[in-house]
Design a protein around this motif. Structure first.
Motif, short mmCIF file in Angstrom:
data_model
loop_
_atom_site.label_atom_id
_atom_site.label_comp_id
_atom_site.label_asym_id
_atom_site.label_seq_id
_atom_site.Cartn_x
_atom_site.Cartn_y
_atom_site.Cartn_z
N GLN A 96 -54.29 59.35 -35.62
CA GLN A 96 -55.23 58.18 -36.28
C GLN A 96 -53.92 57.50 -37.14
O GLN A 96 -53.20 57.48 -38.30
CB GLN A 96 -55.99 58.25 -37.41
N ASP A 97 -54.31 56.33 -37.27
CA ASP A 97 -53.33 55.48 -38.30
C ASP A 97 -54.66 54.65 -39.00
O ASP A 97 -55.54 53.88 -39.07
CB ASP A 97 -52.62 54.04 -37.88
N THR A 98 -54.59 54.86 -40.20
CA THR A 98 -56.01 54.82 -41.45
C THR A 98 -55.59 53.78 -42.24
O THR A 98 -54.79 53.93 -42.56
CB THR A 98 -57.02 55.57 -42.11
N GLU A 99 -56.48 52.40 -42.66
CA GLU A 99 -55.87 52.31 -43.82
C GLU A 99 -55.19 52.58 -44.84
O GLU A 99 -55.96 53.96 -45.57
CB GLU A 99 -56.75 51.06 -44.02
N LYS A 100 -54.00 52.02 -45.80
CA LYS A 100 -53.76 52.81 -47.14
C LYS A 100 -53.98 52.25 -48.08
O LYS A 100 -53.27 51.39 -48.38
CB LYS A 100 -52.64 53.32 -46.36
N PRO A 101 -55.17 52.27 -48.73
CA PRO A 101 -54.89 51.21 -50.45
C PRO A 101 -54.31 51.36 -51.50
O PRO A 101 -53.37 52.45 -51.25
CB PRO A 101 -56.97 51.58 -50.57
N ALA A 152 -44.08 49.26 -47.87
CA ALA A 152 -43.15 49.33 -46.99
C ALA A 152 -43.52 49.26 -45.50
O ALA A 152 -44.90 49.40 -45.25
CB ALA A 152 -42.09 50.52 -46.79
N MET A 153 -43.02 50.07 -44.93
CA MET A 153 -42.86 49.86 -43.22
C MET A 153 -44.52 50.32 -42.89
O MET A 153 -44.52 51.23 -43.73
CB MET A 153 -42.00 50.08 -42.03
N GLU A 154 -45.76 49.68 -42.53
CA GLU A 154 -46.48 50.36 -42.21
C GLU A 154 -47.52 51.22 -43.67
O GLU A 154 -48.37 51.52 -42.78
CB GLU A 154 -46.38 51.95 -41.14
N GLY A 155 -47.56 49.61 -44.00
CA GLY A 155 -48.10 50.15 -45.91
C GLY A 155 -48.15 50.68 -46.42
O GLY A 155 -48.76 51.52 -47.39
N ASN A 156 -46.91 52.16 -46.08
CA ASN A 156 -46.74 53.13 -46.86
C ASN A 156 -45.99 52.38 -48.93
O ASN A 156 -44.44 51.69 -48.33
CB ASN A 156 -45.41 54.12 -46.42
#
Length: 162
Positions: A96-101, A152-156
């Protein structure tokens, strides 16, 4: 330590040590002082190769040959950094890929120490030019750290500090 009061309030405790575990010697239990070290941090990513390339390009990571489990489809790389720190990047089908606030419970970011303010500034500028969002800094924080933070990549989030 970078922060002005990084060890404030620790009294006579030894930094990096913890009283841990019960050891059985005969019928006597005793506590033993052990030095703790984080073995590695793990991060699930969608694009394993892109994540590996990111950490190798910007932070000088060295990657192992990777691991693949044919039964589960799980894949991973261990990335080693100059100081001995290790990051495991992982992928598996059906994640699962959830939004990363920016502010949430759980792990928030990985911080890399680059050695000087000049290097913080330079790496932040390179990442910005390469299209990564700078969400703070470079700046001196209220607790005395000089840092910047990028998405960075994928919202991290990645923090770059002296």
């Amino acid at each position: 330590m970078e922060g002005k009061d990084a060890d404030k309030g620790l009294g006579k405790q030894k930094l990096g040590y913890l009283i841990a575990g019960l050891l059985i010697q005969g019928n006597i239990f005793r506590l033993e002082e052990v030095k703790l070290k984080i073995g590695h941090i793990a991060l699930y990513v969608n694009d394993l190769e892109a994540a590996k390339d990111f950490f190798m390009k910007y932070f000088g990571a060295a990657a192992n040959n990777g691991y693949y489990n044919e039964k589960t489809g799980f894949r991973s790389y261990f990335l080693a950094f100059e100081d001995g720190a290790r990051l495991e990047i992982m992928n598996r089908p059906g994640m699962q890929d959830t939004e990363k606030p920016l502010a949430w419970t759980g792990y928030s970011h990985i911080a890399f120490q680059v050695g000087s303010r000049k290097k913080v500034d330079e790496l932040t500028e390179v990442l910005k030019k390469d299209g990564y969002e700078v969400v703070s800094g470079p700046r001196v924080t209220g607790d005395g750290y000089y840092e910047s933070c990028i998405i960075a990549m994928e919202g991290n989030q990645i923090e770059i500090t002296v």
